[in-house]
Design a protein around this motif. Structure first.
Motif, PDB file in Angstrom:
ATOM      1  N   GLN A  53      57.245 -24.405 -28.823  1.00 46.69           N
ATOM      2  CA  GLN A  53      58.001 -24.594 -27.592  1.00 46.69           C
ATOM      3  C   GLN A  53      59.419 -24.036 -27.706  1.00 46.69           C
ATOM      4  O   GLN A  53      59.981 -23.539 -26.736  1.00 46.69           O
ATOM      5  CB  GLN A  53      58.025 -26.080 -27.234  1.00 46.69           C
ATOM      6  N   SER A  54      60.020 -24.125 -28.873  1.00 55.85           N
ATOM      7  CA  SER A  54      61.354 -23.556 -29.064  1.00 55.85           C
ATOM      8  C   SER A  54      61.307 -22.156 -29.674  1.00 55.85           C
ATOM      9  O   SER A  54      62.238 -21.372 -29.501  1.00 55.85           O
ATOM     10  CB  SER A  54      62.191 -24.469 -29.960  1.00 55.85           C
ATOM     11  N   SER A  94      62.477 -11.828 -33.461  1.00 59.12           N
ATOM     12  CA  SER A  94      62.917 -11.050 -32.307  1.00 59.12           C
ATOM     13  C   SER A  94      63.700  -9.804 -32.717  1.00 59.12           C
ATOM     14  O   SER A  94      63.431  -8.701 -32.245  1.00 59.12           O
ATOM     15  CB  SER A  94      63.775 -11.929 -31.403  1.00 59.12           C
ATOM     16  N   GLY A  95      64.696  -9.995 -33.604  1.00 60.25           N
ATOM     17  CA  GLY A  95      65.505  -8.855 -34.025  1.00 60.25           C
ATOM     18  C   GLY A  95      64.695  -7.793 -34.729  1.00 60.25           C
ATOM     19  O   GLY A  95      64.899  -6.589 -34.519  1.00 60.25           O
ATOM     20  N   ARG A  96      63.728  -8.221 -35.558  1.00 54.37           N
ATOM     21  CA  ARG A  96      62.907  -7.263 -36.293  1.00 54.37           C
ATOM     22  C   ARG A  96      61.999  -6.461 -35.378  1.00 54.37           C
ATOM     23  O   ARG A  96      61.926  -5.236 -35.455  1.00 54.37           O
ATOM     24  CB  ARG A  96      62.098  -8.004 -37.365  1.00 54.37           C
ATOM     25  N   ILE A  97      61.283  -7.157 -34.465  1.00 55.10           N
ATOM     26  CA  ILE A  97      60.342  -6.423 -33.616  1.00 55.10           C
ATOM     27  C   ILE A  97      61.087  -5.593 -32.564  1.00 55.10           C
ATOM     28  O   ILE A  97      60.572  -4.577 -32.088  1.00 55.10           O
ATOM     29  CB  ILE A  97      59.313  -7.365 -32.947  1.00 55.10           C
ATOM     30  N   TRP A  98      62.305  -5.998 -32.198  1.00 56.22           N
ATOM     31  CA  TRP A  98      63.134  -5.163 -31.307  1.00 56.22           C
ATOM     32  C   TRP A  98      63.454  -3.844 -31.991  1.00 56.22           C
ATOM     33  O   TRP A  98      63.341  -2.768 -31.382  1.00 56.22           O
ATOM     34  CB  TRP A  98      64.411  -5.925 -30.947  1.00 56.22           C
ATOM     35  N   ASP A  99      63.876  -3.899 -33.253  1.00 56.79           N
ATOM     36  CA  ASP A  99      64.253  -2.684 -33.976  1.00 56.79           C
ATOM     37  C   ASP A  99      63.043  -1.825 -34.328  1.00 56.79           C
ATOM     38  O   ASP A  99      63.140  -0.593 -34.343  1.00 56.79           O
ATOM     39  CB  ASP A  99      64.998  -3.050 -35.269  1.00 56.79           C
ATOM     40  N   VAL A 100      61.888  -2.441 -34.610  1.00 60.40           N
ATOM     41  CA  VAL A 100      60.733  -1.718 -35.143  1.00 60.40           C
ATOM     42  C   VAL A 100      59.714  -1.357 -34.068  1.00 60.40           C
ATOM     43  O   VAL A 100      59.213  -0.228 -34.019  1.00 60.40           O
ATOM     44  CB  VAL A 100      60.053  -2.545 -36.265  1.00 60.40           C
ATOM     45  N   MET A 101      59.392  -2.298 -33.169  1.00 60.20           N
ATOM     46  CA  MET A 101      58.288  -2.115 -32.233  1.00 60.20           C
ATOM     47  C   MET A 101      58.724  -1.745 -30.823  1.00 60.20           C
ATOM     48  O   MET A 101      57.890  -1.383 -29.993  1.00 60.20           O
ATOM     49  CB  MET A 101      57.435  -3.394 -32.191  1.00 60.20           C
ATOM     50  N   GLY A 102      59.988  -1.861 -30.514  1.00 62.06           N
ATOM     51  CA  GLY A 102      60.448  -1.516 -29.175  1.00 62.06           C
ATOM     52  C   GLY A 102      61.089  -2.687 -28.472  1.00 62.06           C
ATOM     53  O   GLY A 102      60.919  -3.841 -28.854  1.00 62.06           O
ATOM     54  N   HIS A 103      61.819  -2.372 -27.403  1.00 61.48           N
ATOM     55  CA  HIS A 103      62.614  -3.374 -26.723  1.00 61.48           C
ATOM     56  C   HIS A 103      61.789  -4.317 -25.852  1.00 61.48           C
ATOM     57  O   HIS A 103      62.277  -5.379 -25.458  1.00 61.48           O
ATOM     58  CB  HIS A 103      63.690  -2.690 -25.882  1.00 61.48           C
ATOM     59  N   GLU A 104      60.559  -3.947 -25.520  1.00 54.73           N
ATOM     60  CA  GLU A 104      59.698  -4.833 -24.733  1.00 54.73           C
ATOM     61  C   GLU A 104      58.944  -5.826 -25.612  1.00 54.73           C
ATOM     62  O   GLU A 104      58.435  -6.839 -25.111  1.00 54.73           O
ATOM     63  CB  GLU A 104      58.675  -4.026 -23.924  1.00 54.73           C
ATOM     64  N   ALA A 105      58.878  -5.554 -26.912  1.00 61.78           N
ATOM     65  CA  ALA A 105      58.041  -6.351 -27.813  1.00 61.78           C
ATOM     66  C   ALA A 105      58.405  -7.838 -27.835  1.00 61.78           C
ATOM     67  O   ALA A 105      57.507  -8.688 -27.811  1.00 61.78           O
ATOM     68  CB  ALA A 105      58.090  -5.766 -29.230  1.00 61.78           C
ATOM     69  N   PRO A 106      59.704  -8.222 -27.873  1.00 61.39           N
ATOM     70  CA  PRO A 106      60.009  -9.658 -27.885  1.00 61.39           C
ATOM     71  C   PRO A 106      59.492 -10.398 -26.655  1.00 61.39           C
ATOM     72  O   PRO A 106      59.082 -11.559 -26.749  1.00 61.39           O
ATOM     73  CB  PRO A 106      61.541  -9.689 -27.947  1.00 61.39           C
ATOM     74  N   PHE A 107      59.485  -9.732 -25.516  1.00 70.12           N
ATOM     75  CA  PHE A 107      59.033 -10.383 -24.284  1.00 70.12           C
ATOM     76  C   PHE A 107      57.512 -10.544 -24.266  1.00 70.12           C
ATOM     77  O   PHE A 107      56.999 -11.577 -23.824  1.00 70.12           O
ATOM     78  CB  PHE A 107      59.510  -9.588 -23.073  1.00 70.12           C
ATOM     79  N   ILE A 108      56.810  -9.558 -24.769  1.00 69.54           N
ATOM     80  CA  ILE A 108      55.360  -9.671 -24.867  1.00 69.54           C
ATOM     81  C   ILE A 108      54.984 -10.776 -25.851  1.00 69.54           C
ATOM     82  O   ILE A 108      54.067 -11.572 -25.606  1.00 69.54           O
ATOM     83  CB  ILE A 108      54.750  -8.324 -25.291  1.00 69.54           C
ATOM     84  N   ALA A 109      55.715 -10.848 -26.965  1.00 62.75           N
ATOM     85  CA  ALA A 109      55.461 -11.912 -27.941  1.00 62.75           C
ATOM     86  C   ALA A 109      55.709 -13.289 -27.322  1.00 62.75           C
ATOM     87  O   ALA A 109      54.928 -14.229 -27.531  1.00 62.75           O
ATOM     88  CB  ALA A 109      56.350 -11.715 -29.172  1.00 62.75           C
ATOM     89  N   SER A 110      56.777 -13.424 -26.539  1.00 63.73           N
ATOM     90  CA  SER A 110      57.066 -14.703 -25.886  1.00 63.73           C
ATOM     91  C   SER A 110      55.965 -15.088 -24.906  1.00 63.73           C
ATOM     92  O   SER A 110      55.581 -16.256 -24.799  1.00 63.73           O
ATOM     93  CB  SER A 110      58.403 -14.631 -25.144  1.00 63.73           C
ATOM     94  N   SER A 111      55.456 -14.109 -24.188  1.00 60.30           N
ATOM     95  CA  SER A 111      54.371 -14.366 -23.253  1.00 60.30           C
ATOM     96  C   SER A 111      53.132 -14.884 -23.967  1.00 60.30           C
ATOM     97  O   SER A 111      52.471 -15.825 -23.508  1.00 60.30           O
ATOM     98  CB  SER A 111      54.046 -13.083 -22.479  1.00 60.30           C
ATOM     99  N   LEU A 112      52.798 -14.285 -25.103  1.00 61.40           N
ATOM    100  CA  LEU A 112      51.640 -14.726 -25.875  1.00 61.40           C
ATOM    101  C   LEU A 112      51.826 -16.147 -26.403  1.00 61.40           C
ATOM    102  O   LEU A 112      50.879 -16.941 -26.441  1.00 61.40           O
ATOM    103  CB  LEU A 112      51.391 -13.760 -27.037  1.00 61.40           C
ATOM    104  N   VAL A 113      53.049 -16.497 -26.807  1.00 60.15           N
ATOM    105  CA  VAL A 113      53.318 -17.848 -27.285  1.00 60.15           C
ATOM    106  C   VAL A 113      53.148 -18.856 -26.147  1.00 60.15           C
ATOM    107  O   VAL A 113      52.577 -19.939 -26.343  1.00 60.15           O
ATOM    108  CB  VAL A 113      54.730 -17.938 -27.885  1.00 60.15           C
ATOM    109  N   MET A 114      53.631 -18.523 -24.957  1.00 56.90           N
ATOM    110  CA  MET A 114      53.469 -19.414 -23.811  1.00 56.90           C
ATOM    111  C   MET A 114      51.989 -19.619 -23.482  1.00 56.90           C
ATOM    112  O   MET A 114      51.556 -20.737 -23.143  1.00 56.90           O
ATOM    113  CB  MET A 114      54.203 -18.856 -22.591  1.00 56.90           C
ATOM    114  N   ALA A 115      51.200 -18.550 -23.566  1.00 59.96           N
ATOM    115  CA  ALA A 115      49.762 -18.682 -23.321  1.00 59.96           C
ATOM    116  C   ALA A 115      49.117 -19.591 -24.367  1.00 59.96           C
ATOM    117  O   ALA A 115      48.231 -20.400 -24.059  1.00 59.96           O
ATOM    118  CB  ALA A 115      49.106 -17.298 -23.328  1.00 59.96           C
ATOM    119  N   THR A 116      49.581 -19.471 -25.612  1.00 62.05           N
ATOM    120  CA  THR A 116      49.074 -20.350 -26.677  1.00 62.05           C
ATOM    121  C   THR A 116      49.423 -21.814 -26.398  1.00 62.05           C
ATOM    122  O   THR A 116      48.600 -22.709 -26.586  1.00 62.05           O
ATOM    123  CB  THR A 116      49.657 -19.922 -28.034  1.00 62.05           C
ATOM    124  N   LEU A 117      50.647 -22.061 -25.940  1.00 64.89           N
ATOM    125  CA  LEU A 117      51.057 -23.417 -25.604  1.00 64.89           C
ATOM    126  C   LEU A 117      50.214 -23.990 -24.464  1.00 64.89           C
ATOM    127  O   LEU A 117      49.901 -25.184 -24.452  1.00 64.89           O
ATOM    128  CB  LEU A 117      52.537 -23.443 -25.219  1.00 64.89           C
TER     129      LEU A 117
END
Length: 434
Positions: free
Chosen positions: A259-260, A392-415
């Protein structure tokens, strides 16, 4: 079983919400979140990137250290608040926030900024254990504390939203003069300490006072020895309560973390994303914050009252699912209108989630050692805020600027899935509405 709230209990609860103690808690929550929102959402990411030339990973590390300090000391401060009282605990801790902002304002070395972030986290760590304990204590005989928690969350979000908006305005008027903004935050910290000095000196202690009465006639050495033994006994009792009184599903613990964690992923990069990807000015960013945060604030108290009436399940189901969809779409759209619509939907989803989740968790807390167990829960929940910025900082630098938001979406779906499982199979002997 359906719970009923009598008009008398409603009147008592409403009077408690207007008590000086609760009002002081709300003011402190507002100012702390104003300070942290100004610093962490607006000033620090841009200051570290533009003035110091650091990467998103470095920003994430600084944020993580702030959350480390916050979470490591939540449970100890929750325990101290029950023994020393709100005034000593909060005023002493909040004085550290002033020290932290002073360090950031008058030094530019990255290592000192990191240390200051750690101190800031430690200084604000007793805030929510004290606030949740206070909300639980005034909730009345039916434990209908959704309204109280909704009020606290409203104060929190008002501070989080007002901080970046005021700082954006101030930075524009002063031509990005960081020191002026830091001086404003130092003044905010001083006001915080003064308000904390108005809090009650002591809360109801779980330890009987006869221990003190029995030794008062003895000399100081015997008295100190007795106090040390009492301290050890209290700590053992607290650990026993945490271990044996929490009759909850194991799924609650990863849910507390996730959740956090989802917020921790977004916090360090949202300002950078709005500036670098969407190209918004500080004023436009402020409007975006008003659109999302304003809707959340307006809806929080009504949602809290509806949660008291209908339970947490429909609001958490809807909130997690709506957040998963809207955060994902936010990272995909560029149109100003669509961006604002997605932000508004995220605001609605959090109006469901914030009071719903805290009310759900509050029903899991046994009456004994509320401060320590709230500290334990909030420490576990806040650990996601430690890991989130690093990821967040790692995937922003490595995978792109949209990656943190996609990861957050997946976490919300898991919750969403986890909460479905939690509400389908409640544990026997645990009274949880929703």
């Amino acid at each position: 079983m359906t719970e009923f709230t009598t008009p008398v209990s409603k009147s008592v609860a409403n009077n408690q919400l207007r008590s000086p103690f609760f009002v002081e808690l709300m003011i402190i929550i507002f100012l702390v979140e104003f300070l942290k929102g100004s610093l962490l959402v607006t000033l620090l990411p841009i200051y570290m990137k533009n003035s110091l030339g650091l990467t998103a990973w470095s920003v994430g590390v600084a944020f993580s250290l702030q959350y480390v300090g916050d979470n490591l000391f939540r449970s100890p401060f929750g325990w101290l608040a029950e023994r020393l009282g709100y005034r000593k605990t909060m005023s002493g801790a909040l004085l550290m926030t002033v020290v932290a902002v002073v360090i950031i304002a008058f030094t530019s070395a990255p290592v000192w900024i990191a240390i200051a972030c750690l101190i800031l986290g430690i200084g604000t760590s007793p805030l929510w254990p004290c606030a949740m304990t206070g909300a639980t204590e005034i909730s009345g005989p039916n434990n209908s504390n959704g309204t109280a928690i909704g009020a606290l969350e409203t104060a929190s979000l008002l501070g989080i939203g007002a901080g970046p908006i005021v700082m954006n305005f101030l930075m524009q008027r002063t031509n990005s003069n960081y020191h002026t903004s830091f001086l404003v935050l130092i003044g905010c910290g001083i006001v915080l300490v003064l308000v904390a000095l108005l809090l009650p000196g002591k809360v109801k202690s779980v330890q009987p006072r006869r221990v003190l009465d029995e030794v008062i006639h003895k000399n100081v050495i015997i008295l100190m020895t007795s106090k040390v033994k009492q301290l050890i006994t209290s700590v053992k009792k607290t650990m026993y309560e945490v271990k044996h009184s929490l009759k909850v599903s194991w799924l609650v613990y990863p849910a507390l973390f996730l959740q956090s964690f989802v917020i921790g992923i977004l916090t360090p990069v949202i300002t950078l994303y709005v500036q670098s990807e969407l190209g918004y000015s500080p004023n436009m960013y402020s409007l975006l914050l008003i659109a999302g945060g304003g809707i959340t604030v307006i809806a929080l108290i009504p949602c809290g009252k509806l949660i008291d009436r209908f339970g947490t399940a429909p609001f958490l189901h809807g909130g997690f699912l709506l957040a998963a969809i809207s955060i994902f779409l936010f990272s995909m759209v560029q149109s100003v209108l669509l961006v604002f619509i997605m932000v508004a939907l995220i605001g609605v989803s959090y109006a469901f989630i914030l009071p719903g989740w805290n009310t759900y968790v509050s029903h899991l807390v046994p009456k004994g050692e509320r401060g320590a167990i709230w500290g334990f829960f909030l420490t576990l929940q806040g650990s996601g805020m430690v890991v989130g910025p690093l990821v967040s900082g790692r995937i922003w630098d490595v995978m792109g600027h949209e990656a943190p938001f996609i990861a957050s979406s997946l976490v919300m779906a898991t919750l969403f899935v986890v909460h479905l499982l939690l509400t389908r199979k409640p544990r026997t002997g645990t009274t949880v509405r929703g």
